[in-house]
Scaffold this active site. Structure first.
Site, PDB file in Angstrom:
ATOM      1  N   GLY A   1    -132.180 -11.828  14.800  1.00  0.00           N
ATOM      2  CA  GLY A   1    -132.553 -13.133  14.528  1.00  0.00           C
ATOM      3  C   GLY A   1    -132.499 -12.902  13.076  1.00  0.00           C
TER       4      GLY A   1
ATOM      5  N   CYS B   1    -132.730  -5.261  16.963  1.00  0.00           N
ATOM      6  CA  CYS B   1    -132.844  -5.655  15.674  1.00  0.00           C
ATOM      7  C   CYS B   1    -134.150  -6.256  15.215  1.00  0.00           C
ATOM      8  CB  CYS B   1    -131.773  -6.330  15.070  1.00  0.00           C
ATOM      9  SG  CYS B   1    -131.491  -6.310  13.382  1.00  0.00           S
ATOM     10  N   TYR B   2    -134.187  -7.772  15.039  1.00  0.00           N
ATOM     11  CA  TYR B   2    -135.155  -8.345  14.833  1.00  0.00           C
ATOM     12  C   TYR B   2    -136.356  -8.357  16.157  1.00  0.00           C
ATOM     13  CZ  TYR B   2    -138.486 -12.329  14.594  1.00  0.00           C
ATOM     14  OH  TYR B   2    -139.780 -13.207  14.156  1.00  0.00           O
TER      15      TYR B   2
ATOM     16  N   HIS C   1    -127.047  -2.619  16.683  1.00  0.00           N
ATOM     17  CA  HIS C   1    -126.237  -3.546  17.690  1.00  0.00           C
ATOM     18  C   HIS C   1    -125.655  -3.051  18.920  1.00  0.00           C
ATOM     19  CE1 HIS C   1    -127.870  -7.354  15.828  1.00  0.00           C
ATOM     20  NE2 HIS C   1    -127.810  -6.609  14.703  1.00  0.00           N
TER      21      HIS C   1
ATOM     22  N   GLU D   1    -124.400  -4.367  21.331  1.00  0.00           N
ATOM     23  CA  GLU D   1    -123.495  -5.402  22.057  1.00  0.00           C
ATOM     24  C   GLU D   1    -122.301  -5.686  21.326  1.00  0.00           C
ATOM     25  OE1 GLU D   1    -126.154  -6.021  20.441  1.00  0.00           O
ATOM     26  OE2 GLU D   1    -126.235  -7.915  18.993  1.00  0.00           O
TER      27      GLU D   1
ATOM     28  N   ASP E   1    -110.251 -25.028  32.875  1.00  0.00           N
ATOM     29  CA  ASP E   1    -111.626 -25.518  33.545  1.00  0.00           C
ATOM     30  C   ASP E   1    -111.553 -26.435  34.681  1.00  0.00           C
ATOM     31  OD1 ASP E   1    -112.458 -23.512  31.569  1.00  0.00           O
ATOM     32  OD2 ASP E   1    -112.943 -25.053  29.979  1.00  0.00           O
TER      33      ASP E   1
ATOM     34  N   LYS F   1    -116.571 -18.224  29.860  1.00  0.00           N
ATOM     35  CA  LYS F   1    -114.987 -18.576  29.914  1.00  0.00           C
ATOM     36  C   LYS F   1    -114.352 -17.519  30.779  1.00  0.00           C
ATOM     37  CE  LYS F   1    -111.451 -21.375  28.773  1.00  0.00           C
ATOM     38  NZ  LYS F   1    -111.440 -22.863  28.836  1.00  0.00           N
TER      39      LYS F   1
END
Ligand code: XMP
Length: 521
Positions: A57, A84-85, A171, A173, A229, A377
């Site tokens: 964050g 991180c944060y 990070h 991710e 969709d 998605k």
């Protein structure tokens, strides 16, 4: 949910990457939801979270009003991974110390792993990681030890095996941490010991079950756009409730070449779904006569769409449910409170009036079913594939609700739509042939309201100009113009001017977003 899946929760402290963390977890076949940072432990226990990831964050833990989780979280017994944060937060709250770094560390770094168990089980001694932080942990909380370091950060990963609480300063991710997914997997399977049951088959089963439970014996209407969709919602509903489903396809007259035909064939012939094809093009063209202002065009199309939909739906008698293709990112946008973003989507400045098929009025009498509202998605695409939807629809580039009308600058007439349909068809064919279709976010033509002089054979021409717009993007919020090979541009241009008698010039749009937008109107 029919079969119960282990749940991991990402608490969102406002990181740009929060949603990405949730997607990564799901890539590991583990169900994951994003929740507000202050979700209570009571709630987390009620939904039976098997592990919690604290996102990064923008705040510093020492900022006034810095977002904090429920203080009972640390003693909840649920395994925790801070990123991180999230790491600074757990260090500070558990009795360690966090200090401002001399400078913001940003970019690739070499991570030296000291403890090759738990988070780093099976990983080599050294890996590359992506750092982006200002503060860092300078004193460990009691019971914690250092698990990995970088040159500039002696606490790049910290953890307590007993408490099952770990924190990484980098990070895992993002793609710049190439083995990041292995670290996430270790948190899931080694630390939290969850089962990887969230597979395509299971979310097909989950989604079918959800539709059946919500709808019962009632009828459902789905408005089709031809995109992935709404098509997936329709095919799914068909599987779940058979002929309780009616689909409606409103052809505004601005679809791509042969698109209306393809949709009706797919639904009627292949799936044998009850499909109402409303050719409303005359009405739409009449409303747009003389209209050149982009916002006015968008509003007219949006309003007319709703009116047509209501008229046609009324003819069908009592249908209580409307199926919509709302996806998880839309749900998160409006529901997950984050300190930095707030309920940001509502506050964003209006650049363009968006019109989506299914963007229907709020006062409508329908009850909504949104079977994709927990899916990303890429999961919807996999779901669609699992349901046998043709790849042409699954991997289709985004196409705006108002269709080709917002790619015809100036007045929209049937003649101009016809020209752009031919142009669009050539562009799509050539881009696909050259292997660029999936690499580009979008590739399309724009018909300009100017004519220019040309020469063909020995004759002067005075004809239309077409702009070619090809962009790369990951979310349409920003986009770059695509650096396509000259040979491909040449082929597209020469096919357009040779095969479409109304066009004698093609230009390439070399603007990025911002400051331009992807569509021209
Ligand atoms: P812009 O032009 O704002 O477009 O950069 C961003 C993305 O949104 C798509 N777009 C729309 N999609 N209804 C939609 O469903 C709309 O009214 C609409 N307008 C733009 C556009 O194609 C791009 O992918």
């Amino acid at each position: 949910m029919k079969k119960k899946h282990d749940l991991i929760v990402v608490l969102d402290f406002g990181a740009q990457y929060s949603m990405l963390i949730a997607r990564r977890v799901r890539e590991c076949n583990v169900y994951c939801e994003l929740k507000s940072y202050d979700t209570s432990v009571e709630e987390l226990k009620k939904i039976d979270a098997k592990g919690i990831i604290l996102s990064g964050g923008p705040s510093s833990v020492y900022d006034e009003g810095a977002p904090r989780p429920d203080p009972k979280l640390w003693e909840s017994g649920i395994p925790i991974l801070g990123i991180c944060y999230g790491t600074q937060l757990l260090a500070k709250e558990l009795g360690g110390k966090v200090e401002k770094g001399k400078k913001h560390e940003y970019g690739k770094a070499k991570l030296e792993i000291e403890d090759q168990t738990d988070l780093f089980a099976g990983l080599p001694k050294e890996i590359q990681c992506w750092m982006s932080h200002g503060d860092h942990v300078t004193k460990l909380p009691p019971g914690f030890k250092i698990e990995a370091v970088t040159e500039n950060c002696a606490t790049a990963a910290v953890g307590s095996k007993e408490k099952k609480i770990f924190g990484v300063q980098f990070h895992p991710e993002v793609a710049h941490t190439p083995q990041g997914l292995d670290i996430i997997k270790n948190f899931l399977f080694v630390v939290c010991q969850v089962q990887p049951t969230w597979t395509t088959e299971s979310f097909i089963e989950y989604s079918i079950d959800k539709v059946q439970r919500e709808v019962g014996k009632e009828k459902v209407l789905v408005a089709l756009s031809g995109g992935v969709d709404s098509t997936t919602v329709a095919i799914l509903a068909n599987k779940a409730i058979g002929d309780q489903l009616t689909c409606m396809f409103i052809d505004q007259g601005f679809m791509r070449k042969n698109e209306a035909k393809k949709i009706t064939e797919l639904f009627r012939k292949y799936y044998k779904i009850n499909l109402i094809h409303v050719d409303a093009s005359k009405k739409f063209f009449a409303k747009l006569k003389g209209i050149t202002d982009p916002e006015e065009k968008r509003k007219i199309i949006g309003t007319e769409f709703i009116r047509t939909f209501e008229e046609e739906a009324n003819k069908l008698g009592e249908i209580p449910f409307l199926g919509q293709g709302t996806l998880y990112p839309d749900v998160i946008e409006s529901a997950v409170k984050t300190p930095a973003k707030g309920y940001h989507s509502k506050a964003a400045a209006r650049i363009k009036t968006h019109h989506n098929v299914g963007g229907l009025p709020e006062d409508m009498r329908f009850k909504l079913i949104e079977p994709l509202r927990k899916l990303f998605k890429d999961e919807v695409r996999n779901l669609g594939r699992g349901l046998g939807i043709p790849e042409e629809i699954i991997s289709r580039q985004p196409f705006p609700g108002p269709g080709l009308a917002i790619r015809i600058i100036g007045e929209v007439t049937p003649e101009r739509v016809k020209i752009l349909q031919e142009v669009d068809d050539i562009i799509a064919t050539e881009i696909k042939e050259a292997g660029f279709y999936k690499k580009l976010w979008q590739s399309f033509g724009v018909l300009l309201p100017i004519r220019t002089v040309g020469v063909m054979g020995d004759k002067r021409t005075y004809l239309n100009t077409v702009a070619l717009r090809c962009v790369t993007s990951s979310d349409a919020m920003t986009a770059d113009w695509a650096k396509l090979p000259y040979e491909l541009l040449e082929k597209i241009s020469s096919r357009i001017v040779n095969e479409i008698p109304e066009v004698n010039r093609v230009v390439y749009d070399i603007s990025s977003k911002p400051p331009s937008t992807i569509e021209w109107e």
